[in-house]
Enzyme design. Structure first.
Site, PDB file in Angstrom:
ATOM      1  N   SER A 247       1.175  -1.168  -0.430  1.00  0.00           N
ATOM      2  CA  SER A 247      -0.122  -0.057  -0.018  1.00  0.00           C
ATOM      3  C   SER A 247       0.432   1.069   0.141  1.00  0.00           C
ATOM      4  O   SER A 247       0.307   2.375   0.444  1.00  0.00           O
ATOM      5  CB  SER A 247      -0.843   0.060   1.153  1.00  0.00           C
ATOM      6  OG  SER A 247      -0.201  -0.369   2.505  1.00  0.00           O
TER       7      SER A 247
ATOM      8  N   HIS B  69      -3.140  -3.320  -5.382  1.00  0.00           N
ATOM      9  CA  HIS B  69      -3.356  -3.320  -4.357  1.00  0.00           C
ATOM     10  C   HIS B  69      -4.682  -3.292  -4.304  1.00  0.00           C
ATOM     11  O   HIS B  69      -5.840  -2.214  -4.801  1.00  0.00           O
ATOM     12  CB  HIS B  69      -2.390  -1.852  -3.718  1.00  0.00           C
ATOM     13  CG  HIS B  69      -2.877  -1.257  -3.082  1.00  0.00           C
ATOM     14  ND1 HIS B  69      -3.289   0.432  -2.336  1.00  0.00           N
ATOM     15  CD2 HIS B  69      -3.265  -1.582  -1.416  1.00  0.00           C
ATOM     16  CE1 HIS B  69      -3.271   0.183  -1.512  1.00  0.00           C
ATOM     17  NE2 HIS B  69      -3.414  -1.014  -0.773  1.00  0.00           N
TER      18      HIS B  69
ATOM     19  N   GLU C  29      -6.013  -1.138  -7.099  1.00  0.00           N
ATOM     20  CA  GLU C  29      -4.884  -0.213  -7.640  1.00  0.00           C
ATOM     21  C   GLU C  29      -3.603  -0.724  -8.161  1.00  0.00           C
ATOM     22  O   GLU C  29      -2.706  -1.455  -7.443  1.00  0.00           O
ATOM     23  CB  GLU C  29      -4.709   0.693  -6.519  1.00  0.00           C
ATOM     24  CG  GLU C  29      -4.190   1.865  -6.777  1.00  0.00           C
ATOM     25  CD  GLU C  29      -3.656   2.858  -5.148  1.00  0.00           C
ATOM     26  OE1 GLU C  29      -3.596   3.982  -5.809  1.00  0.00           O
ATOM     27  OE2 GLU C  29      -3.900   2.408  -4.030  1.00  0.00           O
TER      28      GLU C  29
ATOM     29  N   ASN D 122      -4.243   6.467  -1.225  1.00  0.00           N
ATOM     30  CA  ASN D 122      -3.610   6.134   0.280  1.00  0.00           C
ATOM     31  C   ASN D 122      -3.424   7.994   0.222  1.00  0.00           C
ATOM     32  O   ASN D 122      -3.053   8.235   1.737  1.00  0.00           O
ATOM     33  CB  ASN D 122      -2.307   5.266   0.319  1.00  0.00           C
ATOM     34  CG  ASN D 122      -3.027   3.974   1.216  1.00  0.00           C
ATOM     35  OD1 ASN D 122      -4.462   4.462   1.606  1.00  0.00           O
ATOM     36  ND2 ASN D 122      -2.680   3.115   1.212  1.00  0.00           N
TER      37      ASN D 122
END
Length: 303
Positions: free
Chosen positions: A119, A140, A152, A190
């Site tokens: 991540s 991800h 992702e 993130n």
């Protein structure tokens, strides 16, 4: 390249979720963990999750039985020898992830794609630990993997276009919507989300608002399905701290992890997985705000 055999490393929440999603999509999966107890536990969890889908009428018993024929669990690396795709889903640590890829390097065919569920960690740095940097990519996933629709995909400096095309096909077969991110700390989701969770920690730690008011404010004022502190508990406060530390190192003071967040992790309050974070959890259910965030200290009148 047609991908059929997937070798998933790490039988925790994310790894078992990826394996479940993959077997119900028709992939052949070997779920690996060095701890035999972990793979056995993951196998039980996957069976229970599929049985729950059957009981709710979202899956037939025949489909469940068929999916389970595609799952192998193993504490050894033998399954990697026939892998078209490796998905590493261990804890968020560069050296540990590099060690996984280094160990698999000579076991896997040259064509095998190495994907990481990281991540926050650089895919270019992970690729540097391999002899196949052009075939290293980020995938991800989001928790719970079988229900969350996003994947992702992150490309490193040397990732080939062919690899991205193959991973797109895998993701679509898994039922995911794919978004593509360059290899910069935090990637897309993130980079935007975790600073918001960190700022929610700042709000509570600065006594601007309570835990519940912070969460209700974002749920009812911004139409978020879950408050940021409840979400932080689900992500894991230690993971939030780790990623914010990476972002802070790369981008500066703006991303510095909240003092309250650091104190919570130091005290062992990691969120749902530890039974307490910003909230207290019993049997996985939220039962109230963590009392350490509500108490007031004072000197007693009597000595």
């Amino acid at each position: 390249m047609a991908i059929q055999n997937i070798f998933v490393v790490g039988a925790g929440l994310m790894g078992s979720g990826i394996a479940q999603n993959a077997i119900t999509s028709g992939f052949d999966v070997t779920l690996n963990d060095k701890q035999q107890a972990a793979v056995e536990r993951a196998q039980v969890v996957i069976k229970k999750a599929l049985a729950r889908e059957v009981s709710k009428g979202r899956m037939t018993q025949e489909a469940m039985d068929e999916a389970l024929t595609h799952l192998t669990v193993d504490s050894g690396m033998e399954g990697a020898k026939k892998a078209d795709l490796v998905i590493e889903a261990i804890y968020e640590n560069l050296e540990a992830k590099q060690a996984v890829f280094t160990e698999l390097e000579d076991l896997c065919p040259a064509k095998t794609i190495f994907a990481s569920n990281t991540s926050s960690i650089s895919l270019t740095a992970l690729a540097a630990a391999t002899k196949r940097p052009s075939r290293v990519v980020g995938m991800h996933f989001f928790s719970p993997v079988p229900k969350m629709k996003l994947c992702e995909v992150i490309f490193g400096l040397l990732t080939e276009q062919e690899v991205l095309d193959d991973i797109k096909e895998v993701g679509e077969r898994l039922g995911k919507t794919m978004i593509l991110a360059d290899d910069k700390p935090g990637f897309i989701v993130n980079r935007a989300l975790l600073p918001m969770l960190n700022e929610a920690c700042v709000v509570v730690g600065s006594f601007i608002g309570s835990v519940e008011d912070m969460d209700n404010g974002m749920k009812l004022g911004c139409n978020h399905p879950m408050g940021p502190l409840e979400l932080a508990d689900m992500v894991g406060l230690d993971i939030l701290l780790n990623v914010m530390t990476v972002l802070s190192h790369e981008y500066g003071e703006k991303y510095h992890p909240s003092l309250l967040l650091r104190k919570m992790v130091t005290a062992g309050f990691l969120g749902r997985k530890s039974g307490a974070g910003f909230y207290i959890y019993e049997d996985g259910k939220k039962v109230g705000v963590n009392p350490v965030l509500q108490r007031e200290h004072h000197f007693s009148e009597e000595h």
